[in-house]
Design an enzyme around this catalytic site. Structure first.
Site, PDB file in Angstrom:
ATOM      1  CE1 TYR A  83      58.326  19.758  22.030  1.00  0.00           C
ATOM      2  CE2 TYR A  83      60.624  19.156  22.369  1.00  0.00           C
ATOM      3  CZ  TYR A  83      59.595  19.544  21.527  1.00  0.00           C
ATOM      4  OH  TYR A  83      59.844  19.694  20.182  1.00  0.00           O
TER       5      TYR A  83
ATOM      6  CB  SER B 207      61.670  16.700  19.328  1.00  0.00           C
ATOM      7  OG  SER B 207      62.711  17.344  20.028  1.00  0.00           O
TER       8      SER B 207
END
Length: 340
Positions: free
Chosen positions: A156, A131
């Protein structure tokens, strides 16, 4: 004619997993998709994606959780996969502040199970989703895969960076060819309802207020889902090799490549869109005016993202090029057909 391969796609009921599975099957490959239908967002949307895949020749589905080691081991024992595209994960930056354990179970334990299964079954190439969030507090833009990424601002992001480090260790120790793809804000038809463009469209069409964080002083490198899938498909063909030893400056190995069969790439549009411009484009596409409510910056968020995609282009000859204007038109059309 290209040889037909057998792929495992994890998270096949998810946004990117759905599009990737469909594309692979249309190219003549066999795809086994797995998903646990997690209720992080509406399961009905995931089920609708799977209904679309049911009619696609070459696709089969198994319901399972990647954190279930026994289930993953049994899956790999049952199938002789050529390549694995690992897209299953607990998504969302802000949700990681509320339910951190979900990220450990899926993104750490689940990824370990995938790595172990790939290792013991001599998988020829593992492609996994990282990501843009890994860039964290970095301020130099566009974000380059050559940059250090040591300051994540959410669990995350930390879990995705951990995936990259874990993959490298398996590449080094066991010769597992592994490629991480740092996705930059993916959008498009069949997208995730928790994403800003999706919720903005919904609220604008329903006449509700939308919250504009950091008073609109934000931007995102928005990447259309078909461009993401094209990048995945091309990278899947580029199996990293330990013979491709990168140049080492001052004795330090670059973070995006290695003497192990390991690589990391950005996949972004390389054209950041300001938050208020995003709103304007959605207003244009919907034909409705937004009602705005301005708010401060949220915890775990970043001001802007912007992908340097030189590595992706140099390796594959491909650069994502769908404009946000075009992409949001496709999304709004799908949204109206699906929900209205």
């Amino acid at each position: 004619m290209r040889k037909s391969l057998k792929y495992l796609v994890t998270g096949a009921a998810g946004f990117i997993g759905f599009h990737t599975s469909r594309r692979l099957c249309h190219e003549g490959h066999q795809v086994v998709g797995i998903d646990n239908l997690d209720p992080y967002y509406e399961i009905s949307l995931k089920q609708a994606r799977l209904q679309q895949l049911e009619s696609v020749n070459g696709f089969s589905l198994e319901i399972m959780d990647i954190s279930d080691q026994g289930a993953i081991t049994g899956l790999f024992d049952k199938h002789n996969f050529d390549r694995v595209i690992h897209l299953a994960a607990q998504a969302g930056v802000r949700y990681s502040l509320e339910n951190p354990q979900a990220y450990i179970n899926s993104n750490i334990i689940g990824f370990t199970n995938i790595l172990e299964a790939c290792r013991h079954n001599q998988i020829k190439h593992l492609i996994y989703a990282s990501s843009s969030s890994v860039y964290g507090l970095n301020r130099s833009q566009p974000y380059s895969t050559a940059d250090a990424v040591d300051h994540p601002v959410s669990l995350y992001a930390a879990s995705k960076r951990s995936n990259e480090l874990m993959a490298h260790s398996y590449s080094h120790l066991f010769g597992l060819p592994a490629t991480g793809l740092r996705f930059f804000t993916v959008y498009g038809p069949w997208g995730r309802p928790d994403m800003a463009y999706f919720s903005f469209t919904k609220k604008i069409l329903e006449g509700e207020k939308i919250r504009i964080f950091n008073h609109g002083n934000m931007s995102r490198d928005l990447t259309y889902v078909d461009d993401i899938v094209e990048g995945i498909i091309r990278i899947a063909e580029e199996i990293p090799s330990s013979s491709d030893v990168p140049s080492i400056a001052d004795g330090i190995m670059p973070p995006h490549s290695s003497s192990a069969p390991f690589r990391v790439y950005n996949i972004g549009n390389n054209q950041p869109v300001r938050l208020m411009d995003m709103v304007s484009e959605i207003e244009r596409a919907t034909g409705r005016k937004a009602k705005l409510e301005f708010a401060p910056m949220q915890s775990g968020d970043v001001h802007s993202t912007w992908a340097d995609i030189d590595d992706l282009f140099n390796t594959t000859g491909y650069s994502p090029d769908t404009s946000f204007s075009t992409g949001i038109d496709h999304f709004v059309q799908w949204y109206r057909n699906f929900y209205c």
